[in-house]
Design a protein around this motif. Sequence first.
Motif: not given
Length: 466
Positions: A31-33, A44-49, A104-110, A113-117
């Motif tokens: 959500l922050i990203i 779509d993001y609910l699915l990947v989450l 469908v997804y932004s590569r930068f966002t993904m 999200w990975y790094l922040l997690s």
Amino acid sequence: MDRSSKFQFVGARYNFLLRIIDICIIYCALLIIMHGYSITFNKDYLLVLSGVLFFYSYIGESLGLYRSWRLGRFSTMCWLIFFNVTIAFLLMTLVLFLFKYSEVYSRFTMAAWYLLSVFALVSWRYCVREVKRVRRLKGYSVQKIAIVGLTETGKNLYDEIIKHDELGFECVGFFDDREPSRIENLDASLLTGSINDAVELARTGEIQKLYVCLPMLAEKRIAGIILTLGDSTVDVLITPDFLLKNLMHAHIGSVGEVDTISVFESPVHGMKRFYKRSFDLVFSICAIIVISPVLIAVAIAVYMSSPGTILFKQDRYGLDGRKIKVWKFRSMTVTENDETVTQARKGDVRITRVGAFIRKTSLDELPQFFNVLRGEMSVVGPRPHAVSHNEEYRKLVSYYMLRHKVLPGITGWAQVNGWRGETDTLEKMEKRVEFDLAYIRNWSLWWDVRIVFLTFFTGFVGKNVY
């Protein structure tokens, strides 16, 4: 509810809370990203989450991420988190790619999200650890312990307590009935009193834990201590000596109302068996797809190199000592499968030119991925030996047949540590068995992944491979 049950209940609630916090952190990180880059949260993001959380939870359970870490290394836990998050994101990315849904997804966002997690999951655990550590240094939640037996095992336990002050243990001393002159190789000045003194401290509540580090041969003395402390609230723990450590996978169980201690039992049971089998199936299927051109090329080379079959199926012992047919590319002019099998040696005239190459590079072992699919082998485990070698060495090497408490593997802990190839001396076989048993005692899915990784750098070749 007795004291033991109460602690188990509290521990279960605490571990459940850890799982909820991890899920919330990964969710909030996304959500922050998304908020920072003005991306709307949708199905779509609910699915990947959901996919990432599923993989993270599944792998976390497999690696024991939510076990008690009071006595574990914090650095190990951090590596497990990093590995867990990385694999979860990679698997989700692979799923999206296979279903052609990744655009469908932004590569930068993904990536963000990975790094922040990873950062958030490690950071909150570090904060909790430091809070606990400061509290224990100030005397809060400190448990006083006594060690019965000034032995090598007891001294090792004491050294670990001194080294890890975050454990919150304070050792009040060693207690032993032997005279200082009878204590060899250890500092007798560490003695605080007799065993009866330790028992009295326990009965009066001045210590919370009493570690019994006497040899298992002192059975009557240990039984006496346990009986005497039966009317106290102290935690009594028996620290295994050399004898018990060489047992396979000791833990407490029961048959009805009768308590038992497992001595020779496989660590891969229940859900752990499911996790290991899942890993074997996924990895072997992917491996066969990737190496299929290599399999075809080696098969043609073997066929052209000398008369005979392409595959050699040799009898070997599998799980629980049952015979299986292990597949290999034929590397010799003979296919020995009799009661006596001569190991390959340097300059062995039976080895073909192609055979020498595929043996040196372990390409002859690749068909064993089909053994893995059939459930006869695992990707990682003790290497299976010819039946005749098993019958020979089981009489010479202690605990040799315990290697068969798990499925044999294509690669193993002994192999990545250099103990593969010809075993022309008893010492070489003893070292191989030593590493195999260490793997079985300490098995985890994370260790399997680590061994597979190390195999790419050290496991394919060896100085004793001919």
